[in-house]
Design a protein around this motif. Structure first.
Motif, PDB file in Angstrom:
ATOM      1  N   PHE A 148       0.456  32.591 -11.912  1.00 52.90           N
ATOM      2  CA  PHE A 148       1.802  33.236 -11.960  1.00 52.90           C
ATOM      3  C   PHE A 148       1.822  34.630 -11.822  1.00 52.90           C
ATOM      4  CE2 PHE A 148       3.378  29.226 -12.151  1.00 52.90           C
ATOM      5  CZ  PHE A 148       4.863  29.181 -12.153  1.00 52.90           C
ATOM      6  N   LYS A 149       0.588  35.436 -12.630  1.00 54.64           N
ATOM      7  CA  LYS A 149       0.460  36.789 -12.609  1.00 54.64           C
ATOM      8  C   LYS A 149       0.053  37.388 -11.009  1.00 54.64           C
ATOM      9  CE  LYS A 149      -2.256  40.427 -14.793  1.00 54.64           C
ATOM     10  NZ  LYS A 149      -3.172  40.808 -15.567  1.00 54.64           N
ATOM     11  N   GLU A 150      -0.717  36.538 -10.479  1.00 57.83           N
ATOM     12  CA  GLU A 150      -1.149  36.845  -9.131  1.00 57.83           C
ATOM     13  C   GLU A 150      -0.041  36.754  -8.220  1.00 57.83           C
ATOM     14  OE1 GLU A 150      -3.768  37.960  -6.019  1.00 57.83           O
ATOM     15  OE2 GLU A 150      -4.270  37.898  -8.240  1.00 57.83           O
ATOM     16  N   ALA A 151       0.723  35.823  -8.223  1.00 57.23           N
ATOM     17  CA  ALA A 151       1.831  35.675  -7.247  1.00 57.23           C
ATOM     18  C   ALA A 151       3.275  36.435  -7.729  1.00 57.23           C
ATOM     19  CB  ALA A 151       2.384  34.100  -7.609  1.00 57.23           C
ATOM     20  N   HIS A 152       2.745  37.474  -8.857  1.00 56.90           N
ATOM     21  CA  HIS A 152       4.057  38.128  -9.185  1.00 56.90           C
ATOM     22  C   HIS A 152       5.401  37.446  -9.592  1.00 56.90           C
ATOM     23  CE1 HIS A 152       2.046  41.854  -8.212  1.00 56.90           C
ATOM     24  NE2 HIS A 152       1.545  41.336  -7.032  1.00 56.90           N
ATOM     25  N   CYS A 153       4.877  36.272 -10.074  1.00 64.74           N
ATOM     26  CA  CYS A 153       6.245  35.478 -10.533  1.00 64.74           C
ATOM     27  C   CYS A 153       6.098  35.338 -12.005  1.00 64.74           C
ATOM     28  CB  CYS A 153       6.008  33.915 -10.233  1.00 64.74           C
ATOM     29  SG  CYS A 153       6.172  33.640  -8.428  1.00 64.74           S
ATOM     30  N   THR A 154       7.362  34.942 -12.878  1.00 66.13           N
ATOM     31  CA  THR A 154       7.554  34.958 -14.286  1.00 66.13           C
ATOM     32  C   THR A 154       7.526  33.368 -14.546  1.00 66.13           C
ATOM     33  OG1 THR A 154       8.993  36.691 -14.129  1.00 66.13           O
ATOM     34  CG2 THR A 154       9.000  35.287 -15.941  1.00 66.13           C
ATOM     35  N   LEU A 155       6.832  32.908 -15.627  1.00 62.43           N
ATOM     36  CA  LEU A 155       6.742  31.824 -16.056  1.00 62.43           C
ATOM     37  C   LEU A 155       7.386  31.631 -17.379  1.00 62.43           C
ATOM     38  CD1 LEU A 155       5.478  28.773 -15.971  1.00 62.43           C
ATOM     39  CD2 LEU A 155       3.558  29.441 -16.999  1.00 62.43           C
TER      40      LEU A 155
END
Length: 253
Positions: free
Chosen positions: A55-62
């Motif tokens: 999720f960090k690599e994808a610039h997404c928030t988990l």
């Protein structure tokens, strides 16, 4: 000319708008060593480390929500109240309400014995050889553990060679008490529980099942763009060896 200016202004305005945030919810659970609460009360585990990296690599928030029982978690997911479930198998039955990422790790199911019983099962080098032997087995009550086991289960039950357990804690205690010759289960989960109980194990030299697992995204609350971002992140992390390094810390088979 005026229409051209209007279209140009709309295009520039659209490009200036921020990209919609990539944000997904997931309920926590107790599934050591993949996801669990440690002695300090913090959540950790192999899957959680992998998910945070992806999720960090994808610039997404988990966003992690409080723990839920398995059945409740699945029901909320199917109703669109949860966005993502980890460690999922891609099945045709789920395609109507879910979409799946590329694999981010494998699940591995093995067979274990007590060291003192190793001589009695030493000749077993495959699941087919186990079914032809007289060895008895402890296996989880629920879950998919491969086609060979599914095919053999009725005969094992008929011959009185199969006992089941509800948790690996219970299963290890049954094996330690001599209730069966072998125990079958997720390799990392069995090893983790054995360390917790101080039970020594011998691992048979084959896997009953190795299969890829995926992130399962809710088809209604997530988009194909979300899936593409996660897939791209997994691909880049695999190419850099980042996910392999996390898996290696947990001694994945």
């Amino acid at each position: 000319m005026r229409l051209r200016h209007v279209l140009l202004a709309a295009t520039l305005l659209g490009s200036a708008l921020p990209t919609l945030a990539c944000r997904m919810t997931m309920a926590l659970e107790q599934w050591p060593p993949y996801l669990y609460r440690d002695a300090q009360g913090s959540y950790t585990g192999l899957d959680l480390e992998l998910l945070r990296a992806i999720f960090k690599e994808a610039h997404c928030t988990l966003v992690t929500l409080p723990e839920l029982p398995t059945a409740r978690r699945q029901l909320l997911f199917e109703k669109g109240k949860l966005d993502m479930l980890p460690a999922a198998s891609d099945t045709s039955e789920r395609q109507s309400y879910a979409r799946f990422s590329i694999a981010y790790r494998d699940e591995a199911v093995g067979l274990f014995s007590k060291p003192g019983n190793a001589a009695g099962v030493r000749q077993i080098g495959s699941f087919a050889q186990f079914t032809r032997s007289k060895a008895t087995l402890l296996a989880p009550k629920v879950g998919w553990y491969g086609a060979p086991y599914a095919a053999a289960r009725p005969a094992l039950e008929k011959d009185g060679r199969l006992n089941t357990f509800g948790s690996f804690q219970q299963g290890l205690r049954m094996l330690d008490a001599g209730r069966a010759d072998l125990l079958m289960g997720d390799v990392l989960a069995v090893r983790h529980e054995a360390r917790q109980q101080g039970v020594a194990l011998t691992t048979l030299p084959f896997l009953a099942l190795r299969a890829p697992v995926h992130l399962m995204l809710n088809a209604h609350s997530t988009s194909t763009a979300d899936l593409a971002r996660l897939n791209a992140a997994i691909t880049r992390l695999e190419q850099r060896g980042a996910l392999a390094a996390i898996r290696a810390r947990y001694d994945t088979p």
